[in-house]
Design a protein around this motif. Sequence first.
Motif, PDB file in Angstrom:
ATOM      1  N   LEU A 176       0.859  -1.189   0.000  1.00  0.00           N
ATOM      2  CA  LEU A 176       0.000   0.000   0.000  1.00  0.00           C
ATOM      3  C   LEU A 176       0.887   1.228   0.000  1.00  0.00           C
ATOM      4  O   LEU A 176       1.218   1.772   1.052  1.00  0.00           O
ATOM      5  CB  LEU A 176      -0.923  -0.014   1.226  1.00  0.00           C
ATOM      6  N   SER A 177       1.287   1.640  -1.179  1.00  0.00           N
ATOM      7  CA  SER A 177       2.264   2.717  -1.254  1.00  0.00           C
ATOM      8  C   SER A 177       1.656   4.056  -1.644  1.00  0.00           C
ATOM      9  O   SER A 177       1.973   5.084  -1.065  1.00  0.00           O
ATOM     10  CB  SER A 177       3.377   2.350  -2.252  1.00  0.00           C
ATOM     11  N   ASP A 178       0.776   4.069  -2.644  1.00  0.00           N
ATOM     12  CA  ASP A 178       0.305   5.357  -3.148  1.00  0.00           C
ATOM     13  C   ASP A 178      -1.107   5.216  -3.700  1.00  0.00           C
ATOM     14  O   ASP A 178      -1.462   4.191  -4.285  1.00  0.00           O
ATOM     15  CB  ASP A 178       1.250   5.857  -4.253  1.00  0.00           C
ATOM     16  N   LYS A 179      -1.893   6.242  -3.500  1.00  0.00           N
ATOM     17  CA  LYS A 179      -3.245   6.349  -4.058  1.00  0.00           C
ATOM     18  C   LYS A 179      -4.106   5.130  -3.703  1.00  0.00           C
ATOM     19  O   LYS A 179      -4.460   4.320  -4.551  1.00  0.00           O
ATOM     20  CB  LYS A 179      -3.189   6.561  -5.574  1.00  0.00           C
ATOM     21  N   TRP A 180      -4.426   5.040  -2.453  1.00  0.00           N
ATOM     22  CA  TRP A 180      -5.294   3.984  -1.990  1.00  0.00           C
ATOM     23  C   TRP A 180      -6.095   4.490  -0.788  1.00  0.00           C
ATOM     24  O   TRP A 180      -5.713   5.458  -0.127  1.00  0.00           O
ATOM     25  CB  TRP A 180      -4.502   2.726  -1.590  1.00  0.00           C
ATOM     26  N   SER A 181      -7.211   3.844  -0.536  1.00  0.00           N
ATOM     27  CA  SER A 181      -8.046   4.178   0.621  1.00  0.00           C
ATOM     28  C   SER A 181      -8.785   2.918   1.057  1.00  0.00           C
ATOM     29  O   SER A 181      -8.858   1.939   0.318  1.00  0.00           O
ATOM     30  CB  SER A 181      -9.041   5.290   0.284  1.00  0.00           C
ATOM     31  N   ASN A 224      -0.486  -0.109  -8.960  1.00  0.00           N
ATOM     32  CA  ASN A 224       0.184   1.180  -8.761  1.00  0.00           C
ATOM     33  C   ASN A 224       1.064   1.562  -9.948  1.00  0.00           C
ATOM     34  O   ASN A 224       1.418   2.720 -10.114  1.00  0.00           O
ATOM     35  CB  ASN A 224       1.041   1.147  -7.492  1.00  0.00           C
ATOM     36  N   LYS A 225       1.445   0.569 -10.738  1.00  0.00           N
ATOM     37  CA  LYS A 225       2.269   0.868 -11.909  1.00  0.00           C
ATOM     38  C   LYS A 225       1.434   1.578 -12.952  1.00  0.00           C
ATOM     39  O   LYS A 225       0.276   1.228 -13.199  1.00  0.00           O
ATOM     40  CB  LYS A 225       2.841  -0.424 -12.499  1.00  0.00           C
ATOM     41  N   SER A 226       2.007   2.549 -13.594  1.00  0.00           N
ATOM     42  CA  SER A 226       1.292   3.287 -14.630  1.00  0.00           C
ATOM     43  C   SER A 226       0.969   2.367 -15.796  1.00  0.00           C
ATOM     44  O   SER A 226       1.748   1.482 -16.154  1.00  0.00           O
ATOM     45  CB  SER A 226       2.128   4.472 -15.113  1.00  0.00           C
ATOM     46  N   ILE A 227      -0.160   2.595 -16.399  1.00  0.00           N
ATOM     47  CA  ILE A 227      -0.561   1.781 -17.536  1.00  0.00           C
ATOM     48  C   ILE A 227       0.388   1.976 -18.713  1.00  0.00           C
ATOM     49  O   ILE A 227       0.562   1.089 -19.552  1.00  0.00           O
ATOM     50  CB  ILE A 227      -2.011   2.115 -17.945  1.00  0.00           C
TER      51      ILE A 227
END
Length: 1256
Positions: free
Chosen positions: A724-729, A827-830
């Motif tokens: 859970l590193s970035d952009k999550w809730s 989390n990896k960019s598409i």
Amino acid sequence: MCNRVGGSISILVLLLLNTRNCSASIQYDAPGKISFNSVQAWAVKLGTELYHFGEFITRKKEVQDSFKSAQIEVRDGEKLVQNMADDIRAMMELKISAVKRIVEAAENMAFDKQNEPVPEDFQFYNSKEMDEPYDDVSLTTTPEPEFNVDNWIVRPPTKSAHLQANPHFSNIPVNANFSSVHVPTNVYAWAPEVIKGIHWSEGLDTHFINNYQSDPTLSWQYFGSSTGFMRHYPAMKWRADPVDIYDCRTRAWYMEAAASPKDVVILVDRSGSMTGQRRDIAKHVVTNILDTLGNNDFVSVMTFADTVEEIVPCFEDSLVQATLGNLRELKLALDNFETMEIANFSAALTRAFELLEIYRNNSGGANCNQAIMLVTDGVPYNYKEIFERYNWKYETPVRVFTYLIGREVADVREVKWMACANRGFYVHLSTLAEVRERVLEHVNVLARPLVLQREKHPVVWTPVYANVTDPKVADYLWEQRERAEQKERFLSQRRDKVLFNSEKEQDRRWRITQMKQGQYSELGNSQYQLMTSVSMPVYDLRHNESVEENGPKEMRIAKLLGVAGTDVPLSEIQALMTPYKIGVNGYAFIVTNNGYILLHPDLRPVFQQILKPSYNSVDMIEVELFDDDRGPRNFSKELTALRKEIIDQKTGNKVMNVKYHLDDMKRVSRAKKHYFWTGISDSPFTLVVTIPENYGRHRITPPPTDDIHRLSLTSKNISARQYLSDKWSVHPDWLYCRHYERTFSSPEEELLYFLERVAKPGWRWPAKPRPPEHHKNKQGHERHNNGTPETKDRNKVTNSTPRNEYYCDHGLMQALVYDARNTAWFNKSILDSASDEKASEFIQRFGYIVAFLSTHSGLTRWQTHPPREQDNVRAEFGKQWPRSIDEVWYRRAVEQHYVDPLSYVYSVEINTDKFPLNISNAVVTASHAVFHGDGYKKAPAAVVGFQFKHERLSEWFENITSSCEHNKECVTCLSDTWDCYLVDNNGWIVVSEDVTQNGQFFGRIRPDIMTKLVEDEVYKAVHIVDYQAVCFREKKTTNPASKLMTPLHNFKIITSWFVSTTLWFYNSIALSLAQASSYSFDDDYVTPTVAYQSYENDEENDDSYMSKPTNMRTLERDFEKLVLINRTRPTPCDREMFLYQLEYSNLDAKLNKPVKDCERPFYAQLVNYTNMLMIVVDASCPREEASMSFIEATEVQYNESLPCLKHVHPLYRKQPTSCIKNHTEESNIDMCGRGSLPSSNFFWIIFSTFVTYHHL
């Protein structure tokens, strides 16, 4: 990857086109007409491209692969509801155990200390005068007036303490080291009995603190005294807006614990002598009696002169349940009775006794205590023969309480005898100020059997209520809002009269008024905390009390000391319902013994940030809507039978077809749902779990090998937080882990903290807290050896249960970590993971895009393309929509899976008059459900989706519908004679050529076309009734301006007002001095003037003597019509509406119809892989007038008021099990009446009263 998908889709497009061409009649292009084949091709092309884009941007295939190791578990509804009920019961036992300790401690402390003298320098923490946080200057009690009086008593100042905001107590500033005391406005804190109770009850602080340390989930704890004060823990600054009208003795937790349920008949004398102030006092007495009743009580209010009449005619010959709605109806009716003729007491008493006898014989009503409350200014004799006939021969089942009104009444003997001979109480009232305190005497009398038996302390659970807010405040707040609006109208008219009077401005204001009165959005809920409370009565353990009456003597007593209790926020109960186990579109709710909702996802107690008048008596069949064609309140036998089984706390299950609304009552859905229910033992509540019949049968669970702690240890103590590193809730309302001693800025921060702890050696999953064993020495009540070690031991709280500093839901944490670990790649960019070189061009074509993923465990991830740190226009996706399976886009996507497993659900923000859509910032949301299957079993694992700017979809739609593949000169949607729309499955416009129509209901733009679609069964109109609605009745106001008054008469009124006000001011000072110098609770006791008595009669006092001359009124008549508003009163009502749903059965056959000139001037085609219809309309055809049912809610018009309708068609209820109404020793108690105000200021009060009312 994209090339392979693209090839497959191209083949699929050709197949679909061929299929549709075969099923439809071949049409040749006509001049100026769009062909059917063109519309088909556009729908296929648009849907296919959207599907291709959605698969690419959401990486759905990878998401499906992420759950391939998950297991499919059968969801056993019966086991699920039983486990939840057990967990809730265990929590309830913790609260009950805490209250029991408070009760035992209070009874023993009062027995040992209530006769001790209170030190003259005694100080206590007064909640109203506590310091505000960070105040530089400490607050003390209100400064004493500078009266030069020898016997003026100087009281010590209030203790001051520092308060600090505490998240556990709704971020209210508190001090958890001690309790503080709230004293109502109408109670004098330094009256002997009050200050004695405040003094001895200080010892409860130790028990409050120990309870909180034993169970950190405890909310507010309190002891409400029968003398009026309430000691609550922790200490807080009491805030009252606009004024403090709180009295703990009129709250449900106090009333229901203080006495068993009761049937009450109130008889109000309306004879000719009951005029003026006597009538006002009588109304105030009745209002205060009604305030002491709850949902388990029944009441009837009758007025009598030569005849006996119900105050509300439709309640004739019956007792009505004392719900907020019924009590409100009775209070409003009190304004209408007129005084005349001679009182027929015999007829009134006979009518009351006969009514109570009917209910007693039929075991109806409360089926426990019964009482008659007689409000009069005198009786000619005692009517002994009536009591002998109707009461005494049945061993006096009915208590009689008499309220004698009027200072000048000389003979009180007969009135007092009527009460004393019938196990009641007599009260003599002469001022409004003393009404509240004296009316509450009847509660103590009804409590006597409870106190005398001593052993049983009934445990009472209240219906839902909103923390400290008094229901009467709703009318006041609404009135204040209307007054502010009236002021704004006057000022606007004065600033620019021409603009204000213009038709455009008046139309705008009318629309605003309609929006306010029809608002369904419950945006203000956060300011109210809904809760239930558990409470128990506290008894005075003394058998006798020494009194001074012709010398000291011992008198038999049975006193209620008060009620102890604690609050249980509904959010805490909801967390125990483990919603992740119930799944999407399932929910749990709780029903009381009356059939009312305690907790339900569709309970909407607030309108425009004001509590609804009947928010705590919403019946379960008013929120669980059976899917049939019955009219409002015509409930099916099947539904009422289900309701009865639930109320009776039986265990069972049943499948029902239901309908329910979504998206702020703008969308509707129908489904078959499975109900499971079981009673929560030793409580009046029943738990119900509702699960969708198809996809609710199974649920996703992680494999047993994926234990969080084991994985952390095998990974060399690497925490799961790495996933859970970035952009999550996470779902903000779910209980993952809760720390009782630390606070966190967000649910995500708290979760990360616990993920770190789980990874460390020595971690143990905490067991669910259980109530400590409650030891009580029953013999101690009889001995009470003051000061002995045995007594001291009883006053200590012993708790050997080790305290847990945190609690975690093992199953939910397991599911979350599994989801986080298997979706960490999201989390990896598409752009990094896509192999297609056109990926970047694809994204650039659609501009700013948000791709999101939300799982069944409440985890939501999102990615923005191109990456952007912050969107200045709107909040980040997961912050705006963090509730995962409870979000509308999640719920609709899972439902759509069973319509078309490949389709996406598209929606745009709804555009209404209340909430207009800013199209420049509008976004389109597309969502798709990902199911995981294992053989014949499958369950929803997650929902993927994307958001992009609405203008991009509009461009896309325009590009496709403006071209033809085989005929370059064909007619397209660019033609001025054709209008093209994208409409979703609920009839809302997603795309229109006219941007102002986007987000609006299609039936409003083209009601003629929508009507034909309903007739063709393309859409189904679903009838929805909102049984929690609020309507606005015109408020009757007195208008003295209608009387032609001479200047001399006006002068007379003003002079009378000035003299009476001067005398009143003098009396107030004199009474204050008398009360300050000698305050007692004996027959001479009087409470201070109530600052706030009635919100509902304010309009009667609004400058009634300042009316304008007739000629001025005539000149301003037109002005008043535009400026003056119609004053209204919020009133419970039913509203009905028609919401629409796309009917997918045989949809192609319904849609594949040609245009027939102007008989059928439109095409409609389903856009592939979506929930949208493409509707192409020939605009050259004249619009037909069509009357269709719009989505706007309208009031259901009944032939009678809603309370009357409910009363005529009563629903089943279960009576409370506890009923203690008699005790053999009660006859030994002689106390049955009190006098009124002493005559020290008799002359001045009588004279001021005469002057005040002389002009009436």
